[in-house]
Design an enzyme around this catalytic site. Structure first.
Site, PDB file in Angstrom:
ATOM      1  N   ASP A 207       0.812  -1.214   0.000  1.00 39.39           N
ATOM      2  CA  ASP A 207       0.000   0.000   0.000  1.00 39.39           C
ATOM      3  C   ASP A 207       0.851   1.272   0.000  1.00 39.39           C
ATOM      4  OD1 ASP A 207      -2.516   1.588   0.499  1.00 39.39           O
ATOM      5  OD2 ASP A 207      -1.481   2.018   2.367  1.00 39.39           O
ATOM      6  N   LEU A 288      -6.270   6.973   3.213  1.00 38.17           N
ATOM      7  CA  LEU A 288      -6.486   7.992   2.178  1.00 38.17           C
ATOM      8  C   LEU A 288      -5.362   8.047   1.157  1.00 38.17           C
ATOM      9  CD1 LEU A 288      -7.820  10.865   4.468  1.00 38.17           C
ATOM     10  CD2 LEU A 288      -9.146   9.406   2.946  1.00 38.17           C
ATOM     11  N   ARG A 289      -4.413   7.112   1.272  1.00 35.74           N
ATOM     12  CA  ARG A 289      -3.271   7.153   0.357  1.00 35.74           C
ATOM     13  C   ARG A 289      -3.711   6.969  -1.094  1.00 35.74           C
ATOM     14  NH1 ARG A 289       0.216   3.896   3.143  1.00 35.74           N
ATOM     15  NH2 ARG A 289       1.198   5.589   4.275  1.00 35.74           N
ATOM     16  N   GLY A 290      -4.692   6.113  -1.316  1.00 36.92           N
ATOM     17  CA  GLY A 290      -5.195   5.871  -2.669  1.00 36.92           C
ATOM     18  C   GLY A 290      -5.761   7.132  -3.291  1.00 36.92           C
TER      19      GLY A 290
END
Length: 353
Positions: A207, A288-290
């Site tokens: 991720d 919230l990285r995506g």
């Protein structure tokens, strides 16, 4: 007899613009060069598909950078986020700073590397006896402002992968030994590659990579023959090949530099941002990285195409690369091919098949 400088005997690098196919990998690499804050690329694919060749070709394509002369961290002459403390102090003391041009650093991290080799070491004895911070820079220092490539990253110790990802995300490396602490800039594009047959990275580490590109062995016999012939003819006469592709290389080089300069002016309107987050929410992407990476990658792609406004087409081009590796919750699951991301994207953005 005149003995030439050994630096003149550089190993010829296959031109980036001559690489056939593997569009997904090439796009992900270029976008990360335009905006290193995307967070790197994880390239998974079969053995012998040109992963290392492509990454070296990209490093060779990029323009030279200006660094402070004889500085082990490739410090920038004016950007404080890209310079070592010694250079900052020299600038504050109004000392004259000499600079030189350097080819973009391309650092290979060997599988057996130790933490000291990666991060650098502090000579405790020298520090205690002479009262100076005797720091021996590691690979992260060498990679500052360049590309750090880890082949077979899925076989690397998780602890080392964590260190690499932390440095890539923060842009800094901190080494602490016996109460002595050294901090230096380590802003680089992290590129990892591996073969899925040898095991996947844990979902938590996967991720942390901004993008995930999949590459497959070419099946078309004619295309396979073309790839083999081109590689063979390059090995026979590399100088001729490099010369033949120089114009295309320069055009792409100029395009990437123009995109880097245009990027701060690229806008992504609120409605599109809402829809990107809706896609991430429906796909049950953790954190919230995506959302952040998709926003950044879409902007970089718009800049690459010389536009200051992101379109739905830009988002469609990058969203699978940014999200497919974030769907795997169970380490035993395989990574989604991209069909799931594409399906939800089309539903939310109301795109007809």
């Amino acid at each position: 007899m005149v003995i030439k400088d050994s630096s003149e005997y550089n190993t010829p690098v296959f031109p980036f613009t001559a690489i056939v196919g593997q569009e997904e990998m090439k796009l992900a690499l270029q976008l990360n060069v335009i905006d290193p804050k995307i967070g790197g690329v994880m390239i998974m694919g079969d053995r012998g598909t040109g992963k290392s060749t492509t990454i070296r070709a990209l490093a060779d394509l990029l323009p030279e950078i200006e660094i402070v002369k004889n500085d082990p961290f490739n410090s920038h002459k004016s950007d404080f986020d890209l310079m070592s403390n010694e250079i900052k102090i020299a600038i504050q003391n109004n000392e004259t700073i000499e600079t030189e041009l350097l080819k973009i650093p391309m650092v290979d991290l060997p599988l057996g590397a130790t933490e000291d080799r990666v991060c650098g070491t502090i000579d405790i004895e020298k520090a205690l006896t002479e009262g100076i911070k005797a720091f021996e820079p590691g690979l992260l220092a060498k990679a500052n402002r360049g590309i750090l490539y880890v082949d077979e990253v899925n076989l690397l110790d998780d602890h080392l992968v964590d260190i690499l990802l932390d440095s890539a995300a923060s842009g800094w490396n901190t080494v602490e030994r016996e109460g002595i602490s050294i901090r230096h800039p380590a802003r680089f594009v992290l590129v990892g590659s591996g073969n899925p047959e040898e095991g996947e990275l844990r979902p938590q580490l996967l991720d942390r990579f901004g993008m995930h590109a999949e590459i497959r062995t070419v099946k078309d016999p004619k295309l396979r023959v073309k790839v083999v012939e081109e590689r063979t003819s390059f090995d026979k006469a590399p100088d001729v090949w490099i010369e033949n592709y120089e114009q295309q290389q320069q055009q792409l080089r100029d395009k990437i530099v123009a995109a880097q300069n245009l990027l701060p002016n690229v806008e992504l309107n609120y409605d599109l941002r809402i829809k990107i987050s809706e896609v991430c929410s429906q796909l049950d992407v953790d954190g919230l990285r995506g959302d952040i990476v998709t926003n950044r990658a879409a902007k970089a792609y718009a800049a690459y195409n010389e536009r200051t406004n992101v379109t739905i087409k830009d988002i469609e081009k990058v969203i699978t690369l940014c999200l497919r590796h974030r769907l795997r919750k169970d380490p035993l699951e395989s990574i989604d091919s991209g069909d799931k991301v594409s399906k939800i994207f089309k539903e939310i953005f109301e795109i007809e098949d």
